[in-house]
Design an enzyme around this catalytic site. Sequence first.
Site, PDB file in Angstrom:
ATOM      1  N   PHE A   1       3.778  12.906   5.149  1.00 51.03           N
ATOM      2  CA  PHE A   1       4.216  12.952   6.537  1.00 51.03           C
ATOM      3  C   PHE A   1       3.211  13.704   7.408  1.00 51.03           C
ATOM      4  CE2 PHE A   1       8.065  11.634   4.608  1.00 51.03           C
ATOM      5  CZ  PHE A   1       8.828  11.045   5.596  1.00 51.03           C
TER       6      PHE A   1
ATOM      7  N   HIS B   1     -10.909 -26.331  11.276  1.00 49.27           N
ATOM      8  CA  HIS B   1     -11.101 -27.294  12.365  1.00 49.27           C
ATOM      9  C   HIS B   1     -11.500 -26.634  13.670  1.00 49.27           C
ATOM     10  CE1 HIS B   1      -8.727 -30.877  10.476  1.00 49.27           C
ATOM     11  NE2 HIS B   1      -9.856 -30.585   9.856  1.00 49.27           N
TER      12      HIS B   1
ATOM     13  N   ALA C   1      -1.545 -16.247  -4.490  1.00 48.64           N
ATOM     14  CA  ALA C   1      -0.877 -17.102  -3.501  1.00 48.64           C
ATOM     15  C   ALA C   1      -1.770 -17.308  -2.286  1.00 48.64           C
ATOM     16  CB  ALA C   1       0.449 -16.488  -3.074  1.00 48.64           C
TER      17      ALA C   1
ATOM     18  N   ARG D   1       9.177   7.067   8.714  1.00 50.10           N
ATOM     19  CA  ARG D   1      10.160   6.710   7.698  1.00 50.10           C
ATOM     20  C   ARG D   1      10.511   5.221   7.759  1.00 50.10           C
ATOM     21  NH1 ARG D   1      12.416  12.229   8.767  1.00 50.10           N
ATOM     22  NH2 ARG D   1      12.341  13.303   6.724  1.00 50.10           N
TER      23      ARG D   1
ATOM     24  N   LYS E   1      16.418  21.704   1.131  1.00 51.62           N
ATOM     25  CA  LYS E   1      15.272  22.361   1.758  1.00 51.62           C
ATOM     26  C   LYS E   1      15.643  23.798   2.081  1.00 51.62           C
ATOM     27  CE  LYS E   1      16.424  20.848   6.458  1.00 51.62           C
ATOM     28  NZ  LYS E   1      15.940  20.134   7.668  1.00 51.62           N
TER      29      LYS E   1
ATOM     30  N   ASP F   1      -5.088 -22.411  17.561  1.00 54.70           N
ATOM     31  CA  ASP F   1      -4.584 -21.182  18.175  1.00 54.70           C
ATOM     32  C   ASP F   1      -4.916 -19.958  17.315  1.00 54.70           C
ATOM     33  OD1 ASP F   1      -2.286 -20.607  16.257  1.00 54.70           O
ATOM     34  OD2 ASP F   1      -1.773 -22.633  16.896  1.00 54.70           O
TER      35      ASP F   1
ATOM     36  N   GLY G   1      16.491  14.932   6.334  1.00 54.90           N
ATOM     37  CA  GLY G   1      15.545  13.819   6.379  1.00 54.90           C
ATOM     38  C   GLY G   1      15.921  12.717   5.404  1.00 54.90           C
TER      39      GLY G   1
ATOM     40  N   GLY H   1      13.164  11.946  -1.837  1.00 55.57           N
ATOM     41  CA  GLY H   1      13.673  13.183  -2.409  1.00 55.57           C
ATOM     42  C   GLY H   1      12.876  14.384  -1.969  1.00 55.57           C
ATOM     43  N   SER H   2      13.499  15.543  -2.038  1.00 54.64           N
ATOM     44  CA  SER H   2      12.815  16.804  -1.792  1.00 54.64           C
ATOM     45  C   SER H   2      13.594  17.894  -2.515  1.00 54.64           C
ATOM     46  CB  SER H   2      12.733  17.109  -0.293  1.00 54.64           C
ATOM     47  OG  SER H   2      14.019  17.357   0.226  1.00 54.64           O
TER      48      SER H   2
END
Length: 475
Positions: A355, A149, A21, A373, A390, A111, A401, A286-287
């Site tokens: 993270f 141009h 594209a 996130r 956790k 511009d 989280g 997920g954790s």
Amino acid sequence: MKNEVETFIKEYVRAITEGYAAIFAGAGLSCGAGYVNWKELMRPFAEEIDMDVDREDDLVAIAQYYRNENGTRADINQRILNEFTQKAQQNENIEIVTRLPIHTYWTTNYDQLIEENLKKNNRKTEIKITQETLANNIYDRDAVVYKMHGDANFPQDAVLTKDDYEMYEYKRPLFRTLLQGDLISKTFLFIGFSFEDPNLDYILSQIRVLLGESSRIHYCFFEKVKQCDGEDMKEYLYNKAKQELRIKDLKRYGIKAVLLDSYSEITNILRQIEHGCLLKNVFISGSLAEPEDSWSEQDVNTFTYGLSNYLVRENYKVISGFGLGIGSTVINGALDEIYENKYKHIDENLSLRPFPQTQDSLTSLESRWKEYREDMIRQAGIVVFIFGNKRINDDITVANGMIEEFEIAMAQNKIIIPVGCTGGAASIIHDRVVNNIDNYPYLKDYIEDLKKPQKGNGLIELVVEIIREQQIISN
């Protein structure tokens, strides 16, 4: 007309996701940001030589007449510098166009809106203004902008008068050659462009002669001619017939006009295009510190590996925050398929966003994680929630989280798939979705199955079926 718009969106999303594209931006795209259009740019110069810009179609000729009368174009150069270097307003159309994963942008505008917004979207951009810059390449660029141009910062070199167009073939021939090549190999969306530019007419005619019926399909927007208050019916019918003839003529060059009731519809169309592109990106949230219920460590590994592997096989891009306990198997599942069948094209099929673990002096780690996130989820169209616990000291607790990621995904209007049978935060999110199921119509036929105890291939196929369904609805 609705089907015409839907067909265009479907085809252009395909062009973007498959990497062929391109955008061609005209003055109409910048006008929404507060910049003057060609007619207003030339108005004071037309008045100075006793011409009425509203009665003239050939604005290039007006620029030339002014140049002829004054022996210089210094005043025009100064007006270009003043008008197109002022601070622009926000323009959602440009913001969307520069967020899309498109790598090629052409423009006749002076511009810097396109390149500024690309930079704002953290995309490394190379800008081609002069013929000499065409030979240079910036390493690892995300996009290239061809300003065929010129640029407002170099008004003396801007293509503006008839002299400039007549000398274009000698001063900037490689721009024509490159554009010709892109028009042959890419699918362009012309936006804010009037198709009155002599350079483009020349290039399109050459492609038509060379390729004939094999020319690639391109797209543009036209606002349907409407009868204005007090306008004579004869004049309205004339303008309507003229537009129809113009649209048919563009078909000779493979350019399909998408007819709109109003140009204001373009913004919503661009939003739908962006949404369609994002639906190919799946964020797995997920954790897992410790398997819950009947899930064993082997069950967890088999499911997370298989889900990621299956998604890449189906040509989706997996986004992972390297979640505790599942991140490595998600990554391995994607990588094995990438290396086996995707020509090792990692960036096209997998995005890793571990993270940050250290805090700077100005921002708390929690704030950085929230911002992280939001940015990560913004890159996805679909968010799948699995597991979610956790360890705090010796206790296993819900991964808050993931709950935050669910709330972010809701705020960003993402497709949400909570795999409740995996337990933890995913189960809590599943229950919240059930309580507001009218907000998730795409899950009504699947929500109960997502909570039923199951593992392995059956669960993977269920999740992938929901994801596939979104593509069908979008198309």
